[in-house]
Design a protein around this motif. Structure first.
Motif, short mmCIF file in Angstrom:
data_model
loop_
_atom_site.label_atom_id
_atom_site.label_comp_id
_atom_site.label_asym_id
_atom_site.label_seq_id
_atom_site.Cartn_x
_atom_site.Cartn_y
_atom_site.Cartn_z
N ALA A 4 0.84 -1.20 0.00
CA ALA A 4 0.00 0.00 0.00
C ALA A 4 0.87 1.25 0.00
O ALA A 4 1.98 1.23 0.52
CB ALA A 4 -0.90 0.00 1.22
N PRO A 5 0.37 2.34 -0.59
CA PRO A 5 1.15 3.56 -0.64
C PRO A 5 1.11 4.40 0.64
O PRO A 5 1.88 5.33 0.81
CB PRO A 5 0.52 4.34 -1.80
CG PRO A 5 -0.90 3.87 -1.81
CD PRO A 5 -0.86 2.43 -1.37
N ALA A 6 0.20 4.08 1.56
CA ALA A 6 0.02 4.90 2.76
C ALA A 6 1.19 4.74 3.72
O ALA A 6 1.67 3.65 3.96
CB ALA A 6 -1.28 4.52 3.46
N ILE A 7 1.62 5.86 4.28
CA ILE A 7 2.67 5.86 5.29
C ILE A 7 2.03 6.09 6.65
O ILE A 7 1.20 6.97 6.82
CB ILE A 7 3.72 6.96 5.00
CG1 ILE A 7 4.45 6.64 3.71
CG2 ILE A 7 4.69 7.10 6.16
CD1 ILE A 7 5.39 7.73 3.25
N ILE A 8 2.45 5.30 7.61
CA ILE A 8 1.95 5.42 8.98
C ILE A 8 3.06 6.06 9.80
O ILE A 8 4.19 5.56 9.82
CB ILE A 8 1.59 4.03 9.54
CG1 ILE A 8 0.51 3.40 8.67
CG2 ILE A 8 1.14 4.14 10.99
CD1 ILE A 8 0.44 1.91 8.76
N ALA A 9 2.75 7.16 10.46
CA ALA A 9 3.74 7.87 11.28
C ALA A 9 3.48 7.57 12.75
O ALA A 9 2.38 7.79 13.25
CB ALA A 9 3.66 9.37 11.02
N LEU A 10 4.49 7.07 13.42
CA LEU A 10 4.40 6.76 14.85
C LEU A 10 5.31 7.70 15.62
O LEU A 10 6.45 7.94 15.20
CB LEU A 10 4.82 5.32 15.12
CG LEU A 10 4.05 4.24 14.36
CD1 LEU A 10 4.71 2.89 14.57
CD2 LEU A 10 2.60 4.21 14.81
#
Length: 102
Positions: free
Chosen positions: A38-44
């Protein structure tokens, strides 16, 4: 409900870890995670960074709560209430996986 039991009758506890097919980068106190599918980036950020670091090794919800509770000097039950929704979200986004191993 997410828990530590893999099933009935003394089955091995369910463990969680970062999915193998992810790209992960650390940047100025943040962890950026992206599933390869998937192209989505998850920022933690904040405790999410510590949670992600712990998820390099398969751990149960109780083990995660104990580790984070020790680090942040908070009761494990409070930590558990915070991390279960986060784990569900990370599973749904494809960056976390269940590991059925002892």
């Amino acid at each position: 409900r997410m828990g530590n039991r893999g099933g009935r009758g003394g089955a091995a506890p369910v463990r969680y870890r970062g999915a193998g097919r992810t790209v992960c980068r650390r940047l100025h106190g943040w962890v950026l995670v992206r599933p390869m599918s998937a192209p989505a980036i998850i920022a933690l950020a904040g405790t999410g960074v510590d949670l992600w670091r712990l998820l390099a090794t398969p751990l149960t919800v109780d083990e995660l709560a104990r580790e984070l509770g020790d680090r942040y000097t908070r009761p494990e039950d409070d930590i558990r209430l915070d991390i279960v929704p986060a784990l569900k979200d990370l599973l749904a986004r494809g960056v976390l996986e269940r590991v059925d191993q002892p």
